[in-house]
Design an enzyme around this catalytic site. Structure first.
Site, PDB file in Angstrom:
ATOM      1  N   ASN A  94      69.708  24.457 -10.022  1.00 40.63           N
ATOM      2  CA  ASN A  94      68.508  23.671 -10.291  1.00 40.63           C
ATOM      3  C   ASN A  94      68.699  22.809 -11.537  1.00 40.63           C
ATOM      4  O   ASN A  94      69.669  22.979 -12.278  1.00 40.63           O
ATOM      5  CB  ASN A  94      67.309  24.617 -10.472  1.00 40.63           C
ATOM      6  CG  ASN A  94      65.984  23.951 -10.119  1.00 40.63           C
ATOM      7  OD1 ASN A  94      65.905  22.732  -9.932  1.00 40.63           O
ATOM      8  ND2 ASN A  94      64.929  24.749 -10.056  1.00 40.63           N
ATOM      9  N   PHE A  95      67.751  21.927 -11.772  1.00 40.05           N
ATOM     10  CA  PHE A  95      67.702  21.077 -12.975  1.00 40.05           C
ATOM     11  C   PHE A  95      68.937  20.199 -13.137  1.00 40.05           C
ATOM     12  O   PHE A  95      69.382  19.934 -14.251  1.00 40.05           O
ATOM     13  CB  PHE A  95      67.456  21.935 -14.239  1.00 40.05           C
ATOM     14  CG  PHE A  95      66.213  22.785 -14.118  1.00 40.05           C
ATOM     15  CD1 PHE A  95      64.969  22.203 -14.031  1.00 40.05           C
ATOM     16  CD2 PHE A  95      66.304  24.175 -14.053  1.00 40.05           C
ATOM     17  CE1 PHE A  95      63.825  22.977 -13.882  1.00 40.05           C
ATOM     18  CE2 PHE A  95      65.165  24.961 -13.913  1.00 40.05           C
ATOM     19  CZ  PHE A  95      63.920  24.358 -13.829  1.00 40.05           C
ATOM     20  N   LEU A  96      69.489  19.738 -12.008  1.00 38.40           N
ATOM     21  CA  LEU A  96      70.554  18.737 -12.063  1.00 38.40           C
ATOM     22  C   LEU A  96      69.928  17.432 -12.547  1.00 38.40           C
ATOM     23  O   LEU A  96      68.995  16.913 -11.921  1.00 38.40           O
ATOM     24  CB  LEU A  96      71.162  18.545 -10.665  1.00 38.40           C
ATOM     25  CG  LEU A  96      72.062  17.310 -10.477  1.00 38.40           C
ATOM     26  CD1 LEU A  96      73.268  17.349 -11.407  1.00 38.40           C
ATOM     27  CD2 LEU A  96      72.504  17.205  -9.022  1.00 38.40           C
ATOM     28  N   LEU A 135      62.177  26.960  -7.950  1.00 36.18           N
ATOM     29  CA  LEU A 135      61.281  26.341  -8.934  1.00 36.18           C
ATOM     30  C   LEU A 135      61.530  24.841  -9.086  1.00 36.18           C
ATOM     31  O   LEU A 135      62.621  24.391  -8.897  1.00 36.18           O
ATOM     32  CB  LEU A 135      61.466  27.042 -10.278  1.00 36.18           C
ATOM     33  CG  LEU A 135      61.226  28.549 -10.201  1.00 36.18           C
ATOM     34  CD1 LEU A 135      61.660  29.218 -11.492  1.00 36.18           C
ATOM     35  CD2 LEU A 135      59.762  28.840  -9.896  1.00 36.18           C
ATOM     36  N   THR A 187      67.437  23.173  -3.546  1.00 36.37           N
ATOM     37  CA  THR A 187      66.550  22.267  -2.821  1.00 36.37           C
ATOM     38  C   THR A 187      66.731  20.864  -3.378  1.00 36.37           C
ATOM     39  O   THR A 187      67.176  20.693  -4.526  1.00 36.37           O
ATOM     40  CB  THR A 187      65.060  22.645  -2.986  1.00 36.37           C
ATOM     41  OG1 THR A 187      64.756  22.660  -4.390  1.00 36.37           O
ATOM     42  CG2 THR A 187      64.744  24.000  -2.379  1.00 36.37           C
TER      43      THR A 187
HETATM   44  S1  NHW Z   1      66.971  18.416  -6.934  1.00 42.80           S
HETATM   45  C1  NHW Z   1      66.697  17.435  -8.339  1.00 42.80           C
HETATM   46  C2  NHW Z   1      67.868  16.558  -8.653  1.00 42.80           C
HETATM   47  N1  NHW Z   1      67.574  15.781  -9.852  1.00 42.80           N
HETATM   48  C3  NHW Z   1      66.873  14.641  -9.864  1.00 42.80           C
HETATM   49  O1  NHW Z   1      66.468  14.126  -8.834  1.00 42.80           O
HETATM   50  C4  NHW Z   1      66.592  14.064 -11.233  1.00 42.80           C
HETATM   51  C5  NHW Z   1      66.639  12.568 -11.264  1.00 42.80           C
HETATM   52  N2  NHW Z   1      67.913  12.092 -10.753  1.00 42.80           N
HETATM   53  C6  NHW Z   1      69.093  12.251 -11.422  1.00 42.80           C
HETATM   54  O2  NHW Z   1      69.188  12.800 -12.499  1.00 42.80           O
HETATM   55  C7  NHW Z   1      67.007  20.103  -7.626  1.00 42.80           C
HETATM   56  C8  NHW Z   1      70.320  11.700 -10.703  1.00 42.80           C
HETATM   57  O3  NHW Z   1      69.933  10.752  -9.754  1.00 42.80           O
HETATM   58  C9  NHW Z   1      71.169  12.804 -10.026  1.00 42.80           C
HETATM   59  C10 NHW Z   1      72.311  12.165  -9.238  1.00 42.80           C
HETATM   60  C11 NHW Z   1      71.779  13.718 -11.082  1.00 42.80           C
HETATM   61  C12 NHW Z   1      70.331  13.642  -9.038  1.00 42.80           C
HETATM   62  N3  NHW Z   1      71.635  17.212  -5.144  1.00 42.80           N
HETATM   63  O4  NHW Z   1      76.411  10.720 -10.135  1.00 42.80           O
HETATM   64  P1  NHW Z   1      76.092   9.979  -8.899  1.00 42.80           P
HETATM   65  C13 NHW Z   1      68.422  20.381  -8.113  1.00 42.80           C
HETATM   66  O5  NHW Z   1      68.691  20.264  -9.288  1.00 42.80           O
HETATM   67  C14 NHW Z   1      74.862  13.226  -4.713  1.00 42.80           C
HETATM   68  C15 NHW Z   1      72.934  17.181  -4.759  1.00 42.80           C
HETATM   69  O6  NHW Z   1      76.691   8.634  -8.770  1.00 42.80           O
HETATM   70  P2  NHW Z   1      73.339   9.831  -9.763  1.00 42.80           P
HETATM   71  C16 NHW Z   1      69.422  20.844  -7.083  1.00 42.80           C
HETATM   72  C17 NHW Z   1      74.841  11.994  -3.842  1.00 42.80           C
HETATM   73  O7  NHW Z   1      74.533  12.345  -2.505  1.00 42.80           O
HETATM   74  N4  NHW Z   1      73.671  16.060  -4.690  1.00 42.80           N
HETATM   75  O8  NHW Z   1      74.514   9.886  -8.650  1.00 42.80           O
HETATM   76  C18 NHW Z   1      70.816  20.354  -7.386  1.00 42.80           C
HETATM   77  C19 NHW Z   1      76.231  11.467  -4.027  1.00 42.80           C
HETATM   78  O9  NHW Z   1      77.172  12.225  -3.279  1.00 42.80           O
HETATM   79  P3  NHW Z   1      77.687  11.667  -1.865  1.00 42.80           P
HETATM   80  C20 NHW Z   1      73.070  14.901  -5.052  1.00 42.80           C
HETATM   81  O10 NHW Z   1      72.148   9.272  -9.106  1.00 42.80           O
HETATM   82  C21 NHW Z   1      71.778  20.805  -6.336  1.00 42.80           C
HETATM   83  C22 NHW Z   1      76.501  11.769  -5.499  1.00 42.80           C
HETATM   84  O11 NHW Z   1      75.573  12.814  -5.873  1.00 42.80           O
HETATM   85  C23 NHW Z   1      71.726  14.871  -5.461  1.00 42.80           C
HETATM   86  O12 NHW Z   1      73.820   9.187 -11.007  1.00 42.80           O
HETATM   87  C24 NHW Z   1      73.191  20.364  -6.621  1.00 42.80           C
HETATM   88  C25 NHW Z   1      76.243  10.551  -6.363  1.00 42.80           C
HETATM   89  O13 NHW Z   1      76.539  10.905  -7.676  1.00 42.80           O
HETATM   90  C26 NHW Z   1      71.011  16.084  -5.492  1.00 42.80           C
HETATM   91  N5  NHW Z   1      69.728  16.134  -5.855  1.00 42.80           N
HETATM   92  O14 NHW Z   1      73.077  11.382 -10.085  1.00 42.80           O
HETATM   93  C27 NHW Z   1      74.143  20.869  -5.598  1.00 42.80           C
HETATM   94  N6  NHW Z   1      71.405  13.600  -5.743  1.00 42.80           N
HETATM   95  O15 NHW Z   1      78.575  12.736  -1.283  1.00 42.80           O
HETATM   96  C28 NHW Z   1      74.539  22.307  -5.846  1.00 42.80           C
HETATM   97  C29 NHW Z   1      72.500  12.879  -5.522  1.00 42.80           C
HETATM   98  O16 NHW Z   1      76.466  11.426  -1.021  1.00 42.80           O
HETATM   99  C30 NHW Z   1      75.591  22.787  -4.868  1.00 42.80           C
HETATM  100  N7  NHW Z   1      73.500  13.642  -5.095  1.00 42.80           N
HETATM  101  O17 NHW Z   1      78.431  10.398  -2.125  1.00 42.80           O
HETATM  102  C31 NHW Z   1      75.979  24.229  -5.086  1.00 42.80           C
HETATM  103  C32 NHW Z   1      76.874  24.375  -6.306  1.00 42.80           C
HETATM  104  C33 NHW Z   1      77.173  25.846  -6.658  1.00 42.80           C
HETATM  105  C34 NHW Z   1      78.034  26.470  -5.626  1.00 42.80           C
HETATM  106  C35 NHW Z   1      78.417  27.931  -6.008  1.00 42.80           C
HETATM  107  C36 NHW Z   1      79.246  28.674  -4.941  1.00 42.80           C
END
Ligand code: NHW
Length: 398
Positions: free
Chosen positions: A146-148, A398, A182
């Site tokens: 969470n909190f990415l 959460l 999520t």
């Molecule tokens: S969802 C909330 C995520 N955060 C936000 O929405 C906050 C505002 N946005 C940002 O900070 C709850 C940025 O836009 C983020 C992306 C950081 C989201 N999950 O760096 P790039 C969570 O925290 C993929 C997963 O250029 P950006 C759950 C996207 O599809 N992947 O993008 C977190 C693309 O990949 P692709 C996500 O906009 C779960 C790549 O990132 C995503 O500067 C994490 C682009 O990267 C998201 N929400 O940064 C996964 N959003 O393949 C955990 C974008 O499509 C997995 N992307 O090209 C499990 C790990 C542990 C395993 C243990 C065995």
């Protein structure tokens, strides 16, 4: 329809390399449920952090450090999730972040920051916490991710995949190979897709800030009347959960969550952490039978305000989010009506709930309206063929 507006047709350069359900495998019925790839020997888990662009460095966060917690709070308050129209942004409180990130047996190494080497400013974050999650009959040790968050000025530079790889590495170091998370965005491949429903408690403010609109042929005073609630809970024996209730609540919750295909495997230690009330973080109520003193029903919600962006009159919306609810004697609808009443008493503006578990049975009747956002649930390195329905999901993250 624009080219590739179908999410399943879009390329995912990062996600296509990961052990997650791939869109192209959707039709393949030969693939078994369960782990997608086996664990690798711990000696083969990469020992060093993944490289970051030269100006940045990793920071393992100590959330007991108030200054660090304040930095994390501020990163998220300014850069975390917004609605599609950029009118609201989640505003998780520092106390909430501590609660969410420090459950029993948490790993400090899973609280991962990125900061600028020179200014030391925190510019990105990702976290995991350990959990036992049951999928069908299989109780699996997982990380809940969470909190990415990546600072707005550093977006679209492929930093997110580095953060995800790094948290994966640190989870693997604890011999854990699965995760749950999520997101509002579609990635390969959701196990289910849920919708948020919203119950107005303070309709005038919600309309003023643009969260909701006055219905057709409705006046403000009719709307206020429509959402009016009694002053105090109606069910005899309805009271706040206390420490002495942990065993009874755990029993109720375990029996209830056993009904769902995917659900957490909570023990008493988990229940004490996740459900014992903490002011403005998490709230739990139960029904204790006035005759037998047996605990028969339980409901809970967590507190997650949103900042109201660009509004002259209001800075925040106070929102309650339905968490875990169990009814054995009090009808679920009556129990949730009491939850709405206490939330109103405590000055929340809105009560939100997903269509998970049995929530559909009370949403319309209690005047919740469907929101426009969807929430997709994912498992990492665990396949559930054909996915599940929201009503088969017993997990709230959460
Ligand atoms: S969802 C909330 C995520 N955060 C936000 O929405 C906050 C505002 N946005 C940002 O900070 C709850 C940025 O836009 C983020 C992306 C950081 C989201 N999950 O760096 P790039 C969570 O925290 C993929 C997963 O250029 P950006 C759950 C996207 O599809 N992947 O993008 C977190 C693309 O990949 P692709 C996500 O906009 C779960 C790549 O990132 C995503 O500067 C994490 C682009 O990267 C998201 N929400 O940064 C996964 N959003 O393949 C955990 C974008 O499509 C997995 N992307 O090209 C499990 C790990 C542990 C395993 C243990 C065995």
């Amino acid at each position: 329809m624009t080219l590739n507006s179908n999410p399943a047709a879009r390329r995912h350069k990062f996600w296509e390399t990961q052990p997650v359900g791939q869109f192209r495998d959707a039709a393949d019925t030969s693939l078994p449920d369960g782990p997608i790839e086996p664990p690798t020997p711990l000696s083969e888990v990469r020992a060093d952090p993944y490289p970051l662009p030269a100006a940045f460095e990793w920071l393992t966060c100590d959330l007991d450090d108030d200054a660090l917690l304040a930095d994390l709070y501020s990163l998220l308050a300014h850069n975390y999730v917004e609605d599609d129209e950029n009118m609201f942004r989640f505003n998780y409180s520092p106390a909430f972040l501590r609660w969410a990130l420090k459950p029993p047996s948490f790993f400090r190494a899973w609280h991962i920051g990125v900061r600028a080497k020179e200014s030391k400013k925190l510019v990105a974050f990702i976290s995991g916490v350990p959990a036992r999650i049951r999928a069908r009959d299989d109780v699996v040790r997982m990380a809940e991710i969470n909190f990415l968050c990546v600072h707005k000025k550093l977006r679209s530079k492929r930093l997110a995949p580095v953060l995800i790889r790094e948290v994966t590495r640190r989870v693997h170091q604890e011999n854990i190979w699965q995760a749950a998370y999520t997101a509002g965005v579609v990635l390969p491949t959701p196990i289910t897709t849920c919708r948020y429903w919203h119950r107005s408690l303070n309709p005038k403010k919600l309309i003023d800030v643009g969260f909701s609109r006055l219905g057709p042929r409705m006046t403000m005073s009719r709307t206020v009347r429509l959402y009016k609630l009694p002053d105090a809970p109606l069910t005899p024996g309805f009271r706040r959960m206390e420490l002495r209730d942990v065993a009874a609540v755990t029993r109720l919750l375990r029996a209830y969550l056993a009904r769902f295909v995917v659900a957490p495997d909570f023990d008493e230690v988990d229940v004490e952490h996740w459900l014992l009330p903490q002011e403005d973080v998490v709230d739990s109520y139960l029904v204790e039978s006035p005759e037998t003193h047996e605990v028969t029903d339980f409901c809970s919600f967590y507190t997650l305000p949103s900042s109201v962006l660009n509004n002259a009159n209001y800075a925040t919306l106070k929102a309650a989010y339905s968490y875990y609810n169990v009814s054995t004697k009090t009808p679920l609808q009556q129990l949730m009506n009491d939850a709405l009443i206490v939330a109103k008493q405590k000055n929340y503006d809105v009560f939100n709930a997903l269509d998970v578990m049995e929530n559909e049975s009370f949403l319309k009747e209690l005047k919740f309206g469907p929101g426009d956002g969807q929430l997709h649930y994912y498992l990492y390195n665990y396949r559930i063929r054909n996915g599940i329905k929201p009503s088969e999901l017993g997990l709230v993250l959460l």
